[in-house]
Design a protein around this motif. Structure first.
Motif, PDB file in Angstrom:
ATOM      1  N   ARG A   1     -15.099  -1.169   1.561  1.00  0.00           N
ATOM      2  CA  ARG A   1     -14.531   0.090   2.070  1.00  0.00           C
ATOM      3  C   ARG A   1     -13.823  -0.182   3.390  1.00  0.00           C
ATOM      4  NH1 ARG A   1     -18.480   2.685   5.912  1.00  0.00           N
ATOM      5  NH2 ARG A   1     -20.260   1.264   5.980  1.00  0.00           N
ATOM      6  N   ILE A   2     -12.782   0.599   3.639  1.00  0.00           N
ATOM      7  CA  ILE A   2     -12.062   0.563   4.908  1.00  0.00           C
ATOM      8  C   ILE A   2     -12.054   1.985   5.460  1.00  0.00           C
ATOM      9  CG2 ILE A   2      -9.828   0.263   6.028  1.00  0.00           C
ATOM     10  CD1 ILE A   2     -11.044  -2.373   5.418  1.00  0.00           C
ATOM     11  N   THR A   3     -12.493   2.143   6.712  1.00  0.00           N
ATOM     12  CA  THR A   3     -12.539   3.458   7.338  1.00  0.00           C
ATOM     13  C   THR A   3     -11.600   3.500   8.546  1.00  0.00           C
ATOM     14  OG1 THR A   3     -14.302   2.890   8.897  1.00  0.00           O
ATOM     15  CG2 THR A   3     -14.965   3.609   6.685  1.00  0.00           C
ATOM     16  N   LYS A   4     -11.403   4.692   9.077  1.00  0.00           N
ATOM     17  CA  LYS A   4     -10.595   4.830  10.292  1.00  0.00           C
ATOM     18  C   LYS A   4     -11.221   4.043  11.439  1.00  0.00           C
ATOM     19  CE  LYS A   4      -8.409   9.333   9.495  1.00  0.00           C
ATOM     20  NZ  LYS A   4      -8.307  10.746   9.941  1.00  0.00           N
ATOM     21  N   THR A   5     -12.552   4.037  11.498  1.00  0.00           N
ATOM     22  CA  THR A   5     -13.241   3.279  12.547  1.00  0.00           C
ATOM     23  C   THR A   5     -12.988   1.789  12.394  1.00  0.00           C
ATOM     24  OG1 THR A   5     -14.982   4.958  12.674  1.00  0.00           O
ATOM     25  CG2 THR A   5     -15.481   2.788  13.585  1.00  0.00           C
ATOM     26  N   THR A   6     -13.015   1.306  11.150  1.00  0.00           N
ATOM     27  CA  THR A   6     -12.743  -0.104  10.891  1.00  0.00           C
ATOM     28  C   THR A   6     -11.371  -0.491  11.401  1.00  0.00           C
ATOM     29  OG1 THR A   6     -14.070   0.015   8.865  1.00  0.00           O
ATOM     30  CG2 THR A   6     -12.624  -1.894   9.108  1.00  0.00           C
ATOM     31  N   ILE A   7     -10.385   0.325  11.093  1.00  0.00           N
ATOM     32  CA  ILE A   7      -9.010   0.031  11.486  1.00  0.00           C
ATOM     33  C   ILE A   7      -8.848   0.098  13.000  1.00  0.00           C
ATOM     34  CG2 ILE A   7      -6.650   0.945  11.403  1.00  0.00           C
ATOM     35  CD1 ILE A   7      -7.177   1.606   8.462  1.00  0.00           C
ATOM     36  N   THR A   8      -9.483   1.068  13.631  1.00  0.00           N
ATOM     37  CA  THR A   8      -9.412   1.171  15.090  1.00  0.00           C
ATOM     38  C   THR A   8      -9.979  -0.086  15.741  1.00  0.00           C
ATOM     39  OG1 THR A   8      -9.624   3.584  14.997  1.00  0.00           O
ATOM     40  CG2 THR A   8     -10.116   2.516  17.092  1.00  0.00           C
ATOM     41  N   ARG A   9     -11.129  -0.551  15.258  1.00  0.00           N
ATOM     42  CA  ARG A   9     -11.731  -1.762  15.805  1.00  0.00           C
ATOM     43  C   ARG A   9     -10.837  -2.985  15.588  1.00  0.00           C
ATOM     44  NH1 ARG A   9     -17.830  -0.660  13.484  1.00  0.00           N
ATOM     45  NH2 ARG A   9     -18.520   0.754  15.138  1.00  0.00           N
TER      46      ARG A   9
ATOM     47  N   ARG B   1     -11.430  12.950  -8.467  1.00  0.00           N
ATOM     48  CA  ARG B   1     -11.183  11.961  -9.509  1.00  0.00           C
ATOM     49  C   ARG B   1      -9.782  11.369  -9.396  1.00  0.00           C
ATOM     50  NH1 ARG B   1     -14.744  12.656 -13.931  1.00  0.00           N
ATOM     51  NH2 ARG B   1     -16.151  14.459 -13.705  1.00  0.00           N
ATOM     52  N   MET B   2      -9.555  10.290 -10.135  1.00  0.00           N
ATOM     53  CA  MET B   2      -8.216   9.740 -10.242  1.00  0.00           C
ATOM     54  C   MET B   2      -7.337  10.750 -10.960  1.00  0.00           C
ATOM     55  SD  MET B   2      -8.298   6.861  -8.703  1.00  0.00           S
ATOM     56  CE  MET B   2      -6.892   5.898  -9.265  1.00  0.00           C
ATOM     57  N   PRO B   3      -6.048  10.849 -10.673  1.00  0.00           N
ATOM     58  CA  PRO B   3      -5.267   9.958  -9.800  1.00  0.00           C
ATOM     59  C   PRO B   3      -5.225  10.405  -8.331  1.00  0.00           C
ATOM     60  CG  PRO B   3      -3.775  11.453 -10.886  1.00  0.00           C
ATOM     61  CD  PRO B   3      -5.164  11.840 -11.349  1.00  0.00           C
ATOM     62  N   ASN B   4      -6.186  11.221  -7.936  1.00  0.00           N
ATOM     63  CA  ASN B   4      -6.181  11.764  -6.581  1.00  0.00           C
ATOM     64  C   ASN B   4      -6.999  10.929  -5.598  1.00  0.00           C
ATOM     65  OD1 ASN B   4      -4.625  14.103  -7.306  1.00  0.00           O
ATOM     66  ND2 ASN B   4      -6.462  14.951  -8.251  1.00  0.00           N
ATOM     67  N   ILE B   5      -7.279   9.687  -5.973  1.00  0.00           N
ATOM     68  CA  ILE B   5      -8.043   8.803  -5.099  1.00  0.00           C
ATOM     69  C   ILE B   5      -7.141   7.671  -4.607  1.00  0.00           C
ATOM     70  CG2 ILE B   5     -10.026   7.265  -4.901  1.00  0.00           C
ATOM     71  CD1 ILE B   5     -11.333   8.776  -7.189  1.00  0.00           C
ATOM     72  N   ALA B   6      -7.063   7.524  -3.310  1.00  0.00           N
ATOM     73  CA  ALA B   6      -6.316   6.403  -2.725  1.00  0.00           C
ATOM     74  C   ALA B   6      -7.233   5.189  -2.663  1.00  0.00           C
ATOM     75  CB  ALA B   6      -5.825   6.761  -1.329  1.00  0.00           C
ATOM     76  N   VAL B   7      -6.717   4.040  -3.085  1.00  0.00           N
ATOM     77  CA  VAL B   7      -7.503   2.805  -3.069  1.00  0.00           C
ATOM     78  C   VAL B   7      -6.679   1.698  -2.419  1.00  0.00           C
ATOM     79  CG1 VAL B   7      -8.744   3.463  -5.166  1.00  0.00           C
ATOM     80  CG2 VAL B   7      -6.695   2.026  -5.344  1.00  0.00           C
ATOM     81  N   CYS B   8      -7.336   0.601  -2.112  1.00  0.00           N
ATOM     82  CA  CYS B   8      -6.635  -0.580  -1.622  1.00  0.00           C
ATOM     83  C   CYS B   8      -7.291  -1.817  -2.204  1.00  0.00           C
ATOM     84  CB  CYS B   8      -6.639  -0.632  -0.089  1.00  0.00           C
ATOM     85  SG  CYS B   8      -8.273  -0.845   0.640  1.00  0.00           S
ATOM     86  N   GLU B   9      -6.642  -2.966  -2.060  1.00  0.00           N
ATOM     87  CA  GLU B   9      -7.177  -4.232  -2.537  1.00  0.00           C
ATOM     88  C   GLU B   9      -7.323  -5.188  -1.367  1.00  0.00           C
ATOM     89  OE1 GLU B   9      -5.063  -5.762  -5.909  1.00  0.00           O
ATOM     90  OE2 GLU B   9      -5.039  -3.826  -6.936  1.00  0.00           O
ATOM     91  N   ARG B  10      -8.114  -6.222  -1.555  1.00  0.00           N
ATOM     92  CA  ARG B  10      -8.500  -7.104  -0.446  1.00  0.00           C
ATOM     93  C   ARG B  10      -7.320  -7.806   0.220  1.00  0.00           C
ATOM     94  NH1 ARG B  10      -9.510 -12.462  -1.235  1.00  0.00           N
ATOM     95  NH2 ARG B  10     -11.376 -12.327   0.065  1.00  0.00           N
TER      96      ARG B  10
ATOM     97  N   THR C   1      -1.852   4.974   4.805  1.00  0.00           N
ATOM     98  CA  THR C   1      -2.397   5.769   3.706  1.00  0.00           C
ATOM     99  C   THR C   1      -3.402   6.793   4.217  1.00  0.00           C
ATOM    100  OG1 THR C   1      -2.100   3.986   2.090  1.00  0.00           O
ATOM    101  CG2 THR C   1      -3.714   5.675   1.551  1.00  0.00           C
ATOM    102  N   LEU C   2      -4.271   6.366   5.124  1.00  0.00           N
ATOM    103  CA  LEU C   2      -5.270   7.280   5.686  1.00  0.00           C
ATOM    104  C   LEU C   2      -4.599   8.455   6.392  1.00  0.00           C
ATOM    105  CD1 LEU C   2      -7.891   4.768   7.151  1.00  0.00           C
ATOM    106  CD2 LEU C   2      -8.089   6.132   5.069  1.00  0.00           C
ATOM    107  N   LEU C   3      -3.521   8.157   7.113  1.00  0.00           N
ATOM    108  CA  LEU C   3      -2.815   9.219   7.831  1.00  0.00           C
ATOM    109  C   LEU C   3      -2.085  10.147   6.865  1.00  0.00           C
ATOM    110  CD1 LEU C   3      -1.338   7.263  10.883  1.00  0.00           C
ATOM    111  CD2 LEU C   3      -3.169   8.952  10.910  1.00  0.00           C
ATOM    112  N   GLU C   4      -1.394   9.556   5.894  1.00  0.00           N
ATOM    113  CA  GLU C   4      -0.616  10.358   4.946  1.00  0.00           C
ATOM    114  C   GLU C   4      -1.516  11.254   4.096  1.00  0.00           C
ATOM    115  OE1 GLU C   4       1.569   7.477   2.767  1.00  0.00           O
ATOM    116  OE2 GLU C   4       2.975   7.034   4.412  1.00  0.00           O
ATOM    117  N   LYS C   5      -2.658  10.722   3.657  1.00  0.00           N
ATOM    118  CA  LYS C   5      -3.569  11.470   2.787  1.00  0.00           C
ATOM    119  C   LYS C   5      -4.551  12.329   3.574  1.00  0.00           C
ATOM    120  CE  LYS C   5      -2.055   9.443  -1.014  1.00  0.00           C
ATOM    121  NZ  LYS C   5      -1.366  10.173  -2.116  1.00  0.00           N
ATOM    122  N   GLN C   6      -4.603  12.101   4.890  1.00  0.00           N
ATOM    123  CA  GLN C   6      -5.532  12.823   5.761  1.00  0.00           C
ATOM    124  C   GLN C   6      -6.966  12.649   5.293  1.00  0.00           C
ATOM    125  OE1 GLN C   6      -4.187  16.890   6.182  1.00  0.00           O
ATOM    126  NE2 GLN C   6      -2.422  16.307   7.392  1.00  0.00           N
TER     127      GLN C   6
END
Length: 211
Positions: free
Chosen positions: A194-202, A151-160, A170-175
């Protein structure tokens, strides 16, 4: 986007001439290389599009002073979440853990977003969350996902409009493997992607692809 390129010898020579004599016209560059302006046109176009050179009408070409890493950094700073976000995979708050496991398997994802009736973010479910619940003795067909979700506040989010580079950090810091893309509304944070590690790699690999 800028393509990362390996310069040929003629392009490197052009850069040297522009560094020493810029601003300089294409005709003058061609004269120094004993070539025609038409022969140099593709090389000048590549160097300009890649960001090594800049050109001004009636002035000529001049060296930008930017290195390959600097140009790559500038390219990364142009990548935004809105251009790469995927469709979010969600389950409702009243869903059971069994429903969530089936959804994760059918959609072939590693993260599910739990939403309320307004499609606003309530929580996040990872593979580990579902595995942990499966190992226990609870009835998965009656156990609600809101019991095991993060639950929040333990969820990392982003905006468009966020930079993809910031999401990667953020993905790296939060693992974590995925973050929801949200839009703030009166009812909460509506999940829009949603943004995933695969999305960012591509996306990062696309910097080296022909556009």
């Amino acid at each position: 986007m800028v393509k990362t390129i390996e310069l040929n010898k003629r392009q490197e020579k052009i850069l040297e001439i522009v560094k020493e004599n810029g601003p300089i016209t294409g005709e003058n560059i061609a004269d120094q290389l004993n070539l025609t302006r038409a022969t140099l046109r593709p090389d000048l176009a590549i160097l300009t599009m890649a960001g090594f050179l800049d050109a001004r009408p009636r002035v000529g070409y001049f060296y930008t002073g930017k290195s390959g890493p600097q140009l790559m950094t500038e390219s990364l700073m142009k990548l935004h979440v809105r251009d790469f976000q995927a469709v979010p995979i969600v389950v409702k708050e009243q869903s059971t853990v069994y429903d969530a496991i089936v959804t994760m398997f059918l959609e072939d994802v590693g993260t599910l977003f739990v939403v309320d009736e307004s499609f606003c973010l309530s929580g996040v479910l990872s593979r580990k969350d579902l595995l942990r619940a499966s190992i226990g003795k609870q009835d998965l067909n009656s156990l609600p996902v809101n019991i095991i979700m993060t639950r929040m506040p333990n969820i990392a989010v982003c905006e468009r409009d966020d930079l993809l580079l910031d999401v990667a950090k953020t993905l790296l810091e939060k693992q974590i493997d995925c973050v929801p893309v949200v839009k703030k509304t009166d009812k909460g944070q509506e999940v829009t992607g949603r943004i995933t590690k695969t999305t960012i790699t591509r996306a990062f690999i696309s910097l080296t692809d022909d556009q």
